[in-house]
Design a protein around this motif. Structure first.
Motif, mmCIF file in Angstrom:
data_model
loop_
_atom_site.group_PDB
_atom_site.id
_atom_site.type_symbol
_atom_site.label_atom_id
_atom_site.label_comp_id
_atom_site.label_asym_id
_atom_site.label_seq_id
_atom_site.Cartn_x
_atom_site.Cartn_y
_atom_site.Cartn_z
ATOM 1 N N THR A 186 26.277 53.911 14.148
ATOM 2 C CA THR A 186 25.057 53.213 13.728
ATOM 3 C C THR A 186 24.260 52.874 14.983
ATOM 4 O O THR A 186 24.802 52.849 16.093
ATOM 5 N N LYS A 211 22.143 53.423 22.660
ATOM 6 C CA LYS A 211 22.112 52.258 21.775
ATOM 7 C C LYS A 211 22.741 52.615 20.433
ATOM 8 O O LYS A 211 22.066 52.870 19.435
ATOM 9 N N SER A 266 20.064 52.896 17.033
ATOM 10 C CA SER A 266 18.762 53.564 17.129
ATOM 11 C C SER A 266 18.801 54.871 17.914
ATOM 12 O O SER A 266 17.793 55.591 17.958
ATOM 13 N N GLU A 267 19.932 55.205 18.562
ATOM 14 C CA GLU A 267 19.989 56.413 19.385
ATOM 15 C C GLU A 267 21.148 57.328 18.988
ATOM 16 O O GLU A 267 21.833 57.909 19.828
ATOM 17 N N ASN A 316 23.226 53.737 6.314
ATOM 18 C CA ASN A 316 22.253 53.734 7.413
ATOM 19 C C ASN A 316 22.779 54.439 8.671
ATOM 20 O O ASN A 316 22.037 54.619 9.638
#
Length: 337
Positions: free
Chosen positions: A315, A289, A317-318, A263
């Motif tokens: 890892t 983030k 979201s940004e 991920n």
């Protein structure tokens, strides 16, 4: 200062012609430390010995201070060699002579007066850190001390060029670093042009300004040390760089993490000079983030500045905005997954 044009050296062994050096072209600047690196049999030892015609080239020209050594008389060559000092791998000291007498030997041959010899030798003994050892014989010295004598002897006639033929390969790592530091000191103090050959990339990155990489008698890559380290092109160069960057182990770890944590992204960051000291990772954590797992990193210092490489696993979201930030800051990015 030194210009080699289409320099060749061939040997005939059992009716077989061997090209030890094949059409080499090099330009070495005055006052720089220039390294020539290659594995055994690459032709580097033959090449450096041609710079003072201990090996005479089969073809090509060798200019030092504008003088073509391949075209001058034997008498002119003897005088030219006084301007070219040489340091050898196995010291080549005179075992029946003391430290003082070994350093004085070339001055005696040149007919320098005794008072001048004493003054010059005393100066050199202090320079190379052998004060108190002047009456010792070579068998009373360590390997590093013997090489210091060899360096002092090579400097006795105030040469313009110093050739180092694997000068540290017989020494332990700590002594190697001490000898390399001494060569840098000499280079800066006398603005002396130093040409050295080695099979150790550590030697190149520690003291050289520029480097040429040899394979099978050919120069396969050359340039500024910092450029070569940050972006090696030829496969031989890449292997040498991996000697001190430990890139293979880092890459294995990076691929393992990419498999275990699909991920995220595994990224190799490369940065040069002043950017190697900037807190990029701290800035990313504070402003984006993302979470960062540092896999492996290293900063290597060269004569021209630092070169940093860092494997990280990101890892969050940004990730892409964080990578965009690094790109804007001039960091080279290679996404591994």
């Amino acid at each position: 200062m030194i210009t080699l044009t289409n320099v060749q050296k061939t040997f005939t062994v059992n009716d077989t012609t061997i090209k030890a050096v094949n059409n080499v072209n090099l330009s070495i600047r005055k006052g720089e430390i220039f390294g020539i690196i290659g594995y055994s049999g690459a032709g580097k030892s033959t090449l450096i010995r041609m710079l003072n015609l201990l090996e005479r080239p089969t073809g090509g020209t060798i200019l030092i201070d504008g003088q073509d050594l391949t075209q001058i008389s034997a008498k002119e060559l003897r005088l030219a060699r006084q301007e070219i000092g040489m340091v050898f791998q196995h010291f080549n000291l005179l075992w029946s002579r003391t430290v003082f007498e070994n350093i004085a030997f070339s001055l005696e041959i040149a007919g320098v007066k005794k008072a001048k010899i004493k003054e010059r030798v005393t100066e050199l003994i202090e320079l190379v850190g052998l004060s108190g050892k002047e009456h010792n014989y070579p068998n009373q010295l360590s390997g590093g001390q013997k090489q210091r004598v060899g360096i002092a002897r090579a400097l006795a006639n105030n040469p313009h060029v110093l050739l180092c033929d694997e000068a540290t390969s017989a020494l332990d790592p700590q002594t190697t670093d001490e000898i390399l530091d001494l060569l840098v000191q000499i280079n800066k103090r006398y603005q002396l042009t130093i040409v050295l050959i080695t099979h150790e990339m550590h030697v190149i990155h520690k003291i050289c300004h520029r480097v040429a990489i040899m394979e099978n008698g050919n120069i396969v890559e050359q340039g500024d040390v910092l450029d070569i380290f940050s972006s090696p092109k030829h496969s031989v160069t890449q292997r040498f760089v991996k000697q001190i960057s430990h890139e293979d182990n880092s890459l294995k770890t990076a691929r393992h993490l990419a498999h275990e944590f699909p991920n995220g992204k595994v990224v190799l960051l490369k940065f040069l000079k002043e950017k190697a000291e900037q807190p990029f990772i701290t800035n990313i954590i504070r402003n984006f983030k993302v979470d960062i797992n540092i896999i492996q990193g290293k900063i290597l210092h060269t004569q021209e500045g630092g070169y940093g490489s860092l494997y990280i696993h990101l890892t969050g979201s940004e990730i892409n905005p964080a990578l965009d930030y690094l790109t804007r800051e001039g960091v080279e990015i290679e996404v591994m997954t």
